[in-house]
Design an enzyme around this catalytic site. Structure first.
Site, mmCIF file in Angstrom:
data_model
loop_
_atom_site.group_PDB
_atom_site.id
_atom_site.type_symbol
_atom_site.label_atom_id
_atom_site.label_comp_id
_atom_site.label_asym_id
_atom_site.label_seq_id
_atom_site.Cartn_x
_atom_site.Cartn_y
_atom_site.Cartn_z
ATOM 1 N N GLU A 66 -4.945 -6.379 -0.494
ATOM 2 C CA GLU A 66 -4.883 -5.098 0.509
ATOM 3 C C GLU A 66 -3.456 -4.171 0.455
ATOM 4 O O GLU A 66 -2.522 -4.689 1.220
ATOM 5 C CB GLU A 66 -5.255 -5.286 1.784
ATOM 6 C CG GLU A 66 -5.364 -4.257 2.665
ATOM 7 C CD GLU A 66 -6.071 -2.881 2.004
ATOM 8 O OE1 GLU A 66 -7.158 -2.803 1.839
ATOM 9 O OE2 GLU A 66 -5.350 -1.868 1.785
ATOM 10 N N LYS A 67 -3.322 -3.198 -0.219
ATOM 11 C CA LYS A 67 -2.015 -2.669 -0.438
ATOM 12 C C LYS A 67 -1.616 -2.017 0.880
ATOM 13 O O LYS A 67 -0.085 -1.493 1.103
ATOM 14 C CB LYS A 67 -2.295 -1.505 -1.362
ATOM 15 C CG LYS A 67 -3.055 -0.050 -1.154
ATOM 16 C CD LYS A 67 -3.191 0.758 -2.246
ATOM 17 C CE LYS A 67 -4.142 1.863 -2.041
ATOM 18 N NZ LYS A 67 -5.407 1.682 -2.367
ATOM 19 N N CYS A 75 -1.134 4.995 7.298
ATOM 20 C CA CYS A 75 -1.440 5.695 6.198
ATOM 21 C C CYS A 75 -2.224 6.590 6.730
ATOM 22 O O CYS A 75 -3.086 6.560 7.589
ATOM 23 C CB CYS A 75 -2.151 4.724 5.286
ATOM 24 S SG CYS A 75 -3.072 5.986 4.158
#
Ligand SMILES: [Fe+2]
Length: 117
Positions: free
Chosen positions: A15-16, A105
């Site tokens: 999972e980036k 993000c």
């Protein structure tokens, strides 16, 4: 729903968004490095990028996490410049505890990771 309930996590190898934490103790201080996208690079465009990473340290006998570093990443392709979503912090402490990283993000929200030190 509480904001804290929106914070996601996972295995950073798959999972980036999950911030990777590297911590080593040298001469009574913890050298902390938090990075998003170490294994799988996260996009860095005006439309989709990592906005910031915060690092917290909760000493073993303290009742709350203490913010020890916070960095905003501001370049997302302007002039072909790209801020790398990475934070370095050095924290002097005789005590161990737990180090947390929280990343943001702009599309996918808040992500956390933690390690015992
Ligand atoms: Fe994202």
């Amino acid at each position: 729903m509480k904001l804290t309930e929106t914070v996601k996590s996972g295995d950073w190898k798959n999972e980036k968004h999950v911030p990777v934490l590297h911590v080593e103790k040298v001469d009574g201080a913890f050298n902390i490095r938090a990075i998003v996208g170490e294994e799988i690079e996260h996009p860095n465009t005006l439309e989709h990028h990592i906005g910031w990473i915060k690092v917290f340290f909760q000493p073993e006998d303290f009742s709350a996490p203490v913010e020890v570093a916070s960095q905003v990443f501001s370049a997302h392709g302007e002039g072909e410049l790209f801020s790398k979503p990475e934070v370095f912090a050095t924290v002097k402490s005789e005590k161990g505890g737990k180090v947390f990283a929280l990343s943001y993000c702009n599309i996918h929200g808040l992500w956390e990771n933690a390690v015992e030190v």
